[in-house]
Design a protein around this motif. Sequence first.
Motif, mmCIF file in Angstrom:
data_model
loop_
_atom_site.group_PDB
_atom_site.id
_atom_site.type_symbol
_atom_site.label_atom_id
_atom_site.label_comp_id
_atom_site.label_asym_id
_atom_site.label_seq_id
_atom_site.Cartn_x
_atom_site.Cartn_y
_atom_site.Cartn_z
ATOM 1 N N ASP A 50 -7.432 -13.685 -6.024
ATOM 2 C CA ASP A 50 -6.746 -14.923 -6.396
ATOM 3 C C ASP A 50 -7.514 -16.148 -5.906
ATOM 4 O OD1 ASP A 50 -4.806 -13.156 -7.275
ATOM 5 O OD2 ASP A 50 -3.588 -13.373 -5.464
ATOM 6 N N ILE A 51 -7.976 -16.075 -4.660
ATOM 7 C CA ILE A 51 -8.672 -17.220 -4.052
ATOM 8 C C ILE A 51 -9.982 -17.510 -4.791
ATOM 9 C CG2 ILE A 51 -9.907 -17.961 -1.965
ATOM 10 C CD1 ILE A 51 -7.683 -16.459 -0.366
ATOM 11 N N TYR A 52 -10.744 -16.468 -5.087
ATOM 12 C CA TYR A 52 -12.016 -16.681 -5.789
ATOM 13 C C TYR A 52 -11.789 -17.206 -7.204
ATOM 14 C CZ TYR A 52 -15.383 -14.959 -2.384
ATOM 15 O OH TYR A 52 -16.198 -14.836 -1.283
ATOM 16 N N LEU A 53 -10.742 -16.719 -7.857
ATOM 17 C CA LEU A 53 -10.433 -17.222 -9.197
ATOM 18 C C LEU A 53 -10.023 -18.685 -9.135
ATOM 19 C CD1 LEU A 53 -10.108 -16.697 -12.202
ATOM 20 C CD2 LEU A 53 -7.803 -15.819 -11.738
ATOM 21 N N ALA A 54 -9.220 -19.039 -8.140
ATOM 22 C CA ALA A 54 -8.823 -20.438 -7.966
ATOM 23 C C ALA A 54 -10.036 -21.317 -7.666
ATOM 24 C CB ALA A 54 -7.800 -20.556 -6.828
ATOM 25 N N PHE A 55 -10.923 -20.814 -6.821
ATOM 26 C CA PHE A 55 -12.095 -21.596 -6.424
ATOM 27 C C PHE A 55 -13.012 -21.862 -7.614
ATOM 28 C CE2 PHE A 55 -16.422 -21.667 -4.399
ATOM 29 C CZ PHE A 55 -16.260 -22.875 -3.727
ATOM 30 N N LYS A 56 -13.315 -20.797 -8.361
ATOM 31 C CA LYS A 56 -14.288 -20.930 -9.455
ATOM 32 C C LYS A 56 -13.721 -21.668 -10.666
ATOM 33 C CE LYS A 56 -17.720 -18.362 -7.723
ATOM 34 N NZ LYS A 56 -19.126 -18.802 -7.594
ATOM 35 N N GLN A 57 -12.433 -21.455 -10.961
ATOM 36 C CA GLN A 57 -11.892 -21.984 -12.206
ATOM 37 C C GLN A 57 -11.004 -23.213 -12.039
ATOM 38 O OE1 GLN A 57 -12.948 -20.858 -15.134
ATOM 39 N NE2 GLN A 57 -14.239 -19.397 -14.041
ATOM 40 N N LEU A 58 -10.216 -23.266 -10.952
ATOM 41 C CA LEU A 58 -9.248 -24.350 -10.805
ATOM 42 C C LEU A 58 -9.761 -25.527 -9.974
ATOM 43 C CD1 LEU A 58 -5.928 -22.321 -10.338
ATOM 44 C CD2 LEU A 58 -6.996 -23.164 -12.445
ATOM 45 N N MET A 59 -10.537 -25.249 -8.940
ATOM 46 C CA MET A 59 -10.948 -26.338 -8.050
ATOM 47 C C MET A 59 -11.889 -27.357 -8.694
ATOM 48 S SD MET A 59 -8.989 -25.948 -5.626
ATOM 49 C CE MET A 59 -9.540 -27.294 -4.565
ATOM 50 N N PRO A 60 -12.637 -27.030 -9.778
ATOM 51 C CA PRO A 60 -13.373 -28.103 -10.462
ATOM 52 C C PRO A 60 -12.472 -29.228 -10.970
ATOM 53 C CG PRO A 60 -14.297 -25.994 -11.096
ATOM 54 C CD PRO A 60 -13.069 -25.695 -10.265
ATOM 55 N N LEU A 61 -11.198 -28.930 -11.213
ATOM 56 C CA LEU A 61 -10.256 -29.976 -11.616
ATOM 57 C C LEU A 61 -10.024 -30.976 -10.490
ATOM 58 C CD1 LEU A 61 -7.566 -27.710 -13.347
ATOM 59 C CD2 LEU A 61 -9.260 -29.166 -14.496
ATOM 60 N N PHE A 62 -10.339 -30.567 -9.263
ATOM 61 C CA PHE A 62 -10.132 -31.415 -8.088
ATOM 62 C C PHE A 62 -11.457 -31.967 -7.552
ATOM 63 C CE2 PHE A 62 -6.638 -28.531 -8.541
ATOM 64 C CZ PHE A 62 -5.514 -29.320 -8.293
ATOM 65 N N GLY A 63 -12.539 -31.832 -8.351
ATOM 66 C CA GLY A 63 -13.809 -32.450 -7.981
ATOM 67 C C GLY A 63 -14.923 -31.503 -7.601
ATOM 68 N N MET A 64 -14.608 -30.220 -7.417
ATOM 69 C CA MET A 64 -15.667 -29.274 -7.071
ATOM 70 C C MET A 64 -16.709 -29.214 -8.191
ATOM 71 S SD MET A 64 -15.488 -25.246 -6.085
ATOM 72 C CE MET A 64 -15.963 -24.672 -7.707
ATOM 73 N N THR A 65 -17.957 -29.042 -7.821
ATOM 74 C CA THR A 65 -19.145 -29.080 -8.696
ATOM 75 C C THR A 65 -19.496 -30.507 -9.094
ATOM 76 O OG1 THR A 65 -18.024 -28.847 -10.858
ATOM 77 C CG2 THR A 65 -18.561 -26.806 -9.661
ATOM 78 N N GLY A 66 -18.739 -31.487 -8.558
ATOM 79 C CA GLY A 66 -19.029 -32.883 -8.866
ATOM 80 C C GLY A 66 -20.171 -33.441 -8.033
ATOM 81 N N LEU A 67 -20.513 -34.692 -8.326
ATOM 82 C CA LEU A 67 -21.622 -35.375 -7.652
ATOM 83 C C LEU A 67 -21.155 -36.680 -7.039
ATOM 84 C CD1 LEU A 67 -24.300 -34.999 -10.499
ATOM 85 C CD2 LEU A 67 -24.043 -33.504 -8.503
ATOM 86 N N THR A 68 -21.912 -37.161 -6.083
ATOM 87 C CA THR A 68 -21.696 -38.517 -5.591
ATOM 88 C C THR A 68 -22.319 -39.492 -6.596
ATOM 89 O OG1 THR A 68 -23.781 -38.622 -4.367
ATOM 90 C CG2 THR A 68 -21.878 -37.665 -3.222
ATOM 91 N N SER A 69 -22.037 -40.763 -6.420
ATOM 92 C CA SER A 69 -22.582 -41.767 -7.339
ATOM 93 C C SER A 69 -24.105 -41.816 -7.281
ATOM 94 C CB SER A 69 -22.004 -43.148 -7.003
ATOM 95 O OG SER A 69 -22.215 -43.444 -5.634
#
Length: 450
Positions: free
Chosen positions: A256-275
């Motif tokens: 569950d945790i790995y699925l949340a991390f890989k698929q759901l957490m990008p909605l909260f900024g994961m894999t994002g960049l700074t300006s």
Amino acid sequence: MFIGFDYGTSNCSVAMMKEGKPTLLPLEGNDVYIPSTLCAPTRESVSEHLFRHLNIKPSSEVGEQLLRKSIAFNREEDIELVPEDILFGQSALSLYLRDPRDVYYVKSPKSFLGASGLHEIQISFFEDLVCAMMANIKHQAEKSTQEAITDTVIGKPINFNGLGGDASNRQAESILIRAAKRAGFKNIMFEFEPVAAGLEYESTLTKDQTVLIVDIGGGTTDCSLIQMGPSYQGKTDRSNTLLAHSGQRVGGNDLDIYLAFKQLMPLFGMTGLTSSGIKLPLKQFWDPIAINNVEAQKDFYSRQNLAVLNQLRRDAKEPEKITRLIEVYNETLGYSIVRRAEEAKIALSDSPEYIANIALLSETLELTIERDQMVESIESPKSKMIELVNDAVKQGGIKPDAIFMTGGSARSPILCQAIEQQLPNVPIVKGNDFGSVTAGLARWGEVCFK
């Protein structure tokens, strides 16, 4: 009277022997499985509840210190604790999901019992948590039996914590023993969970076999290679029949945790960049959903981390996503996110895609997850589970006649297929995904307490 007691990571259940067969007892309404959850007004309410309403005293001086601090904190916060304030199982989960910010909620305390580096006060607190849950389960079971339950066989994983080894196992077992005694059990025995599951399977055999028991629970995966059948039933010493054991703290919760991390957490900024084009630190997105890691949860929900998150929002190229992450912090939403991932995992066992919804204060996030994406997301914990299967067979030095799979995650066709690929042409037998361990523990209790 004795019971078999599966104090599980995801669910708890107990069973008594009735007319030669294990019978699971209702623990929450008519349900024989109760989620391993607790909800209270404050973290400090658990220790006070045991003492004030159940007349259960601390087992040590450190426990007494924790109780004094807990009572003082609740008085300062003007909290007058009543027995109904402490909820368990589905009732606890329902209250938490309705109002996650204003309650203390814990899921799967078993995951923490073998954690390395715990201070004495933390160990005492986990003992109180387990004791409160055990006392509730014992009370509910006695309502069904109309008899005092004095003895129990408690299931244990091969390893409570993969890093701590024997020291972690001793720590966890000590917590369980003290908690069970305080909850009112007089005589307490342990049996490995996969061995217990195997005993239930053994009752169906008409000839001797070498069986690989694969028990994939919420917090651990345990494998035992066992000789079993009519020749071995009822024997008190089965040590010569246990050919190999392997186990690690990786289970359904990790999927569950790995699925949340890989698929759901990008909605909260994961894999994002700074300006300025630098990748955002992954730790800030892992910690809130690492619900089986004490330190990760403490780090994310610390006051200091709020300043870190606010700075992250100022630096981020997509600050609106970090605003969502700050809401996770403010509203304690980590468990809710993992819960959505668990729902997706279950649905994707039968469907090619699933639409996950995450309700925030200002918006509802919607994301379609495809089955292939789930398979890729859970590759790391899945590989660890398969390694344990291979390790048990290698240790035993013999190919099993059958594979008996049990535990909540044993229902996953993805995991079953992976095991079939490792051991082709070995039949896989399914047991009661949640009840096999409990039934086997009751059977072993009949041997131990006869």
